[in-house]
Design an enzyme around this catalytic site. Structure first.
Site, PDB file in Angstrom:
ATOM      1  N   ASN A 137       0.885  -1.169   0.000  1.00  0.00           N
ATOM      2  CA  ASN A 137       0.000   0.000   0.000  1.00  0.00           C
ATOM      3  C   ASN A 137       0.920   1.215   0.000  1.00  0.00           C
ATOM      4  O   ASN A 137       1.435   1.623   1.037  1.00  0.00           O
ATOM      5  CB  ASN A 137      -0.874  -0.061   1.261  1.00  0.00           C
ATOM      6  CG  ASN A 137      -1.829   1.102   1.368  1.00  0.00           C
ATOM      7  OD1 ASN A 137      -1.809   2.018   0.535  1.00  0.00           O
ATOM      8  ND2 ASN A 137      -2.652   1.089   2.395  1.00  0.00           N
ATOM      9  N   LYS A 163       3.362   0.755   3.063  1.00  0.00           N
ATOM     10  CA  LYS A 163       2.993  -0.249   4.057  1.00  0.00           C
ATOM     11  C   LYS A 163       3.040  -1.613   3.378  1.00  0.00           C
ATOM     12  O   LYS A 163       2.726  -1.710   2.188  1.00  0.00           O
ATOM     13  CB  LYS A 163       1.569  -0.004   4.564  1.00  0.00           C
ATOM     14  CG  LYS A 163       1.431   1.264   5.382  1.00  0.00           C
ATOM     15  CD  LYS A 163       0.015   1.378   5.937  1.00  0.00           C
ATOM     16  CE  LYS A 163      -0.140   2.726   6.605  1.00  0.00           C
ATOM     17  NZ  LYS A 163      -1.515   3.183   6.701  1.00  0.00           N
ATOM     18  N   ARG A 195      -2.758  -1.943  -3.299  1.00  0.00           N
ATOM     19  CA  ARG A 195      -3.916  -1.075  -3.114  1.00  0.00           C
ATOM     20  C   ARG A 195      -3.772   0.095  -4.087  1.00  0.00           C
ATOM     21  O   ARG A 195      -2.774   0.815  -4.063  1.00  0.00           O
ATOM     22  CB  ARG A 195      -3.944  -0.558  -1.684  1.00  0.00           C
ATOM     23  CG  ARG A 195      -5.137   0.304  -1.436  1.00  0.00           C
ATOM     24  CD  ARG A 195      -5.180   0.724  -0.009  1.00  0.00           C
ATOM     25  NE  ARG A 195      -6.350   1.545   0.217  1.00  0.00           N
ATOM     26  CZ  ARG A 195      -6.615   2.102   1.366  1.00  0.00           C
ATOM     27  NH1 ARG A 195      -5.805   1.936   2.391  1.00  0.00           N
ATOM     28  NH2 ARG A 195      -7.689   2.845   1.507  1.00  0.00           N
ATOM     29  N   HIS A 205     -12.538   3.847  -0.004  1.00  0.00           N
ATOM     30  CA  HIS A 205     -12.505   2.912   1.134  1.00  0.00           C
ATOM     31  C   HIS A 205     -13.226   1.595   0.800  1.00  0.00           C
ATOM     32  O   HIS A 205     -13.691   0.885   1.681  1.00  0.00           O
ATOM     33  CB  HIS A 205     -13.162   3.520   2.400  1.00  0.00           C
ATOM     34  CG  HIS A 205     -12.349   4.612   3.020  1.00  0.00           C
ATOM     35  ND1 HIS A 205     -12.903   5.791   3.490  1.00  0.00           N
ATOM     36  CD2 HIS A 205     -11.018   4.710   3.243  1.00  0.00           C
ATOM     37  CE1 HIS A 205     -11.956   6.564   3.967  1.00  0.00           C
ATOM     38  NE2 HIS A 205     -10.806   5.940   3.833  1.00  0.00           N
ATOM     39  N   GLY A 246     -11.308   6.658  10.141  1.00  0.00           N
ATOM     40  CA  GLY A 246      -9.879   6.627  10.451  1.00  0.00           C
ATOM     41  C   GLY A 246      -9.321   8.008  10.167  1.00  0.00           C
ATOM     42  O   GLY A 246     -10.054   9.000  10.262  1.00  0.00           O
ATOM     43  N   ASN A 247      -8.050   8.072   9.789  1.00  0.00           N
ATOM     44  CA  ASN A 247      -7.519   9.369   9.349  1.00  0.00           C
ATOM     45  C   ASN A 247      -8.299   9.880   8.154  1.00  0.00           C
ATOM     46  O   ASN A 247      -8.650  11.043   8.060  1.00  0.00           O
ATOM     47  CB  ASN A 247      -6.040   9.228   8.986  1.00  0.00           C
ATOM     48  CG  ASN A 247      -5.171   9.665  10.121  1.00  0.00           C
ATOM     49  OD1 ASN A 247      -5.485  10.628  10.823  1.00  0.00           O
ATOM     50  ND2 ASN A 247      -4.084   8.953  10.320  1.00  0.00           N
ATOM     51  N   ARG A 287      -8.423  16.465   6.259  1.00  0.00           N
ATOM     52  CA  ARG A 287      -9.221  16.874   5.085  1.00  0.00           C
ATOM     53  C   ARG A 287     -10.553  17.472   5.518  1.00  0.00           C
ATOM     54  O   ARG A 287     -11.124  17.052   6.521  1.00  0.00           O
ATOM     55  CB  ARG A 287      -9.481  15.660   4.187  1.00  0.00           C
ATOM     56  CG  ARG A 287      -8.287  15.228   3.401  1.00  0.00           C
ATOM     57  CD  ARG A 287      -8.563  13.941   2.643  1.00  0.00           C
ATOM     58  NE  ARG A 287      -7.800  12.839   3.177  1.00  0.00           N
ATOM     59  CZ  ARG A 287      -8.054  11.558   2.943  1.00  0.00           C
ATOM     60  NH1 ARG A 287      -9.061  11.214   2.161  1.00  0.00           N
ATOM     61  NH2 ARG A 287      -7.315  10.611   3.481  1.00  0.00           N
ATOM     62  N   GLU A 337      -8.052  -4.109   5.336  1.00  0.00           N
ATOM     63  CA  GLU A 337      -7.954  -3.868   3.890  1.00  0.00           C
ATOM     64  C   GLU A 337      -6.875  -4.747   3.257  1.00  0.00           C
ATOM     65  O   GLU A 337      -7.054  -5.260   2.151  1.00  0.00           O
ATOM     66  CB  GLU A 337      -7.660  -2.387   3.641  1.00  0.00           C
ATOM     67  CG  GLU A 337      -8.873  -1.515   3.947  1.00  0.00           C
ATOM     68  CD  GLU A 337      -8.523  -0.103   4.375  1.00  0.00           C
ATOM     69  OE1 GLU A 337      -7.788   0.057   5.383  1.00  0.00           O
ATOM     70  OE2 GLU A 337      -8.971   0.850   3.733  1.00  0.00           O
TER      71      GLU A 337
HETATM   72  P1  ADP Z   1      -5.595   5.457   8.450  1.00  0.00           P
HETATM   73  O1  ADP Z   1      -6.688   6.118   7.687  1.00  0.00           O
HETATM   74  O2  ADP Z   1      -4.301   6.204   8.444  1.00  0.00           O
HETATM   75  O3  ADP Z   1      -5.446   3.951   8.177  1.00  0.00           O
HETATM   76  P2  ADP Z   1      -6.554   4.575  11.053  1.00  0.00           P
HETATM   77  O4  ADP Z   1      -7.750   3.817  10.629  1.00  0.00           O
HETATM   78  O5  ADP Z   1      -5.399   3.824  11.606  1.00  0.00           O
HETATM   79  O6  ADP Z   1      -6.069   5.600   9.963  1.00  0.00           O
HETATM   80  O7  ADP Z   1      -7.043   5.647  12.174  1.00  0.00           O
HETATM   81  C1  ADP Z   1      -6.133   6.477  12.792  1.00  0.00           C
HETATM   82  C2  ADP Z   1      -6.885   7.409  13.731  1.00  0.00           C
HETATM   83  O8  ADP Z   1      -7.662   6.652  14.654  1.00  0.00           O
HETATM   84  C3  ADP Z   1      -5.960   8.244  14.607  1.00  0.00           C
HETATM   85  O9  ADP Z   1      -5.539   9.411  13.972  1.00  0.00           O
HETATM   86  C4  ADP Z   1      -6.861   8.548  15.797  1.00  0.00           C
HETATM   87  O10 ADP Z   1      -7.606   9.714  15.507  1.00  0.00           O
HETATM   88  C5  ADP Z   1      -7.797   7.371  15.865  1.00  0.00           C
HETATM   89  N1  ADP Z   1      -7.511   6.466  16.994  1.00  0.00           N
HETATM   90  C6  ADP Z   1      -6.677   5.406  17.001  1.00  0.00           C
HETATM   91  N2  ADP Z   1      -6.676   4.815  18.218  1.00  0.00           N
HETATM   92  C7  ADP Z   1      -7.520   5.518  19.006  1.00  0.00           C
HETATM   93  C8  ADP Z   1      -7.972   5.421  20.368  1.00  0.00           C
HETATM   94  N3  ADP Z   1      -7.535   4.456  21.176  1.00  0.00           N
HETATM   95  N4  ADP Z   1      -8.867   6.339  20.798  1.00  0.00           N
HETATM   96  C9  ADP Z   1      -9.326   7.312  19.990  1.00  0.00           C
HETATM   97  N5  ADP Z   1      -8.954   7.458  18.712  1.00  0.00           N
HETATM   98  C10 ADP Z   1      -8.062   6.580  18.210  1.00  0.00           C
END
Ligand code: ADP
Length: 400
Positions: free
Chosen positions: A12, A19, A96, A184, A213-214, A244, A382
């Protein structure tokens, strides 16, 4: 030909990171190692872990010799993998790829023509597609003759009805590919398959999945197929994200570019990199930092985020004509109890409620017993979805 003990590598490649996850083929793909090189182009950092999460490698290059580009970063990953593969063969590599355009609705074996087609789609995803393709090129160079399979974030949404797929523009824009693609998709497809295994009756129903997620979006699924999604032409649309903006009145852009005279690049930087939770709070894109902060801007950013996600659950329930389950997934969805509870506040009219104890425990079902609409928490995968696609495609082509 694919044999037991062969390995499937999943890559990815993003703008500054690659990754990877290595799967062993034992009937189904089984994850063995995962990791990444992040900070490519700045201060690269390589980490690799085993399936239990134990750290097996952790490397920085403070004294020089750091991988300078994606090709070199992939070299670091492959050199490390050589040591753990122990003679096992990499039978195929799954990638990906963010955009498959209007036509590519399933994973494809990459050849020269496919690569050309994917390059043509780069203007639709300028911040992602070129890096995804650089990953494929680097992998093809390092593993000559090994099948490379592209899996698309858009593919799961390709069967949307025209009403969900179009903007309110003259038809020639649609013909030019200006459509609501949705993203997604690999995450949503994984959740759809998992629900179908766990509870076929529920999976056959109306399910809204919140991938938070992010990057964040929501998807309305009926019978395991995507009906609509909050993301549109690009991964900027929909709910606010880490950095974003999410959906924004197009008139704001006209105002910024016209009346205020901002440069296009500055507006792009704002919308992709300095908006969302980070831009609103001025503190961080990470929900954990904002929850820990007593700065009122942090609280406001989280309130707005929950508000917008709740609105979209309602909108997608309307798109489905009702809702049987709401599924939270990805970093925020899987972990942030407070966010889940706040998103569900006020959704009682859809039969949605959260049991505080179950929610605090991150239980797989967080709605109260007997609730009309089930609220679930599931970990997305994913990379695992890509590995399954690669294996399916190899097995199909072996039979052909
Ligand atoms: P990506 O889109 O980069 O794959 P992820 O799905 O890993 O992102 O999500 C990352 C985000 O999840 C972090 O920036 C944070 O906001 C949130 N996050 C991760 N762990 C926790 C937690 N224990 N409590 C609250 N928010 C969390």
């Amino acid at each position: 030909m694919i044999n037991e003990r062969d390995a499937i590598l999943v890559l990815n490649a993003g703008s500054s990171s690659i990754k990877f996850e290595l799967f062993e083929v034992a009937g189904a793909p089984v994850a063995r190692f995962a990791g990444q090189v992040e900070g490519i182009g700045a201060a690269p950092h390589f980490v690799a872990k085993d399936a239990a999460g134990a750290r097996l490698a952790d490397r920085r290059w403070d004294d020089g010799g750091a991988p300078a580009n994606h090709r070199a970063a992939l070299g670091v990953i492959i050199d490390w993998l050589d040591g753990v593969l122990a003679g096992r063969r990499v039978a195929a590599i799954g990638h990906r790829v963010v955009h498959g355009g209007p036509d590519l609705a399933a994973p494809v074996l990459v050849d020269v023509a496919v690569m050309e087609r994917l390059r043509e789609l780069a203007p639709l995803a300028p911040l992602h597609q070129p890096h995804n393709l650089a990953g494929i090129a680097a992998a093809a160079e390092r593993f000559p003759g090994v099948p490379q399979v592209a899996c698309f974030d858009t593919a799961f949404h390709r069967a949307h009805a025209w009403e969900a797929d179009t903007f309110a523009l003259p038809p020639e824009f649609y013909a030019r590919g200006i459509r609501r693609y949705g993203f997604h998709g690999l995450s949503y497809e994984y959740i759809a398959r998992r629900l179908a295994e766990e509870d076929p009756a529920l999976a056959a129903g109306r399910v809204v999945v919140a991938h938070l997620g992010n990057g964040a979006s929501l998807c309305a699924m009926h019978g395991g197929r995507s009906v609509d999604s909050t993301m549109g032409f690009t991964a900027l649309d929909g709910v606010p994200m880490g950095t974003r903006s999410g959906q924004i009145d197009p008139g704001v852009l006209l105002h910024l570019l016209g009346t205020e005279g901002l440069a296009l690049q500055d507006v792009q930087k704002l919308l992709y990199g300095n908006a969302g939770l980070k831009g609103m709070s001025g503190i961080s894109q990470d929900v954990r930092d904002l929850e820990a902060s007593d700065d009122p801007r942090a609280a406001q950013a989280l309130s707005h985020f929950c508000w917008r996600v709740r609105r979209e659950v309602g909108a997608l329930a309307a798109a489905l004509g009702g809702i049987d389950a709401l599924v939270f997934t990805a970093g925020i969805g899987e972990n942030a109890r407070g966010i889940r509870a706040r998103v569900c506040e006020g959704l009682g009219f859809l039969g949605i409620a959260v049991d505080p104890e179950r929610n605090a425990a991150n239980a797989p079902v967080i709605s109260p017993p007997g609730a009309a609409t089930r609220v679930l928490v599931r970990q997305t995968d994913e990379e695992g979805m890509i590995a399954r696609h690669v294996l399916d495609l190899l097995r199909r082509s072996n039979k052909a």
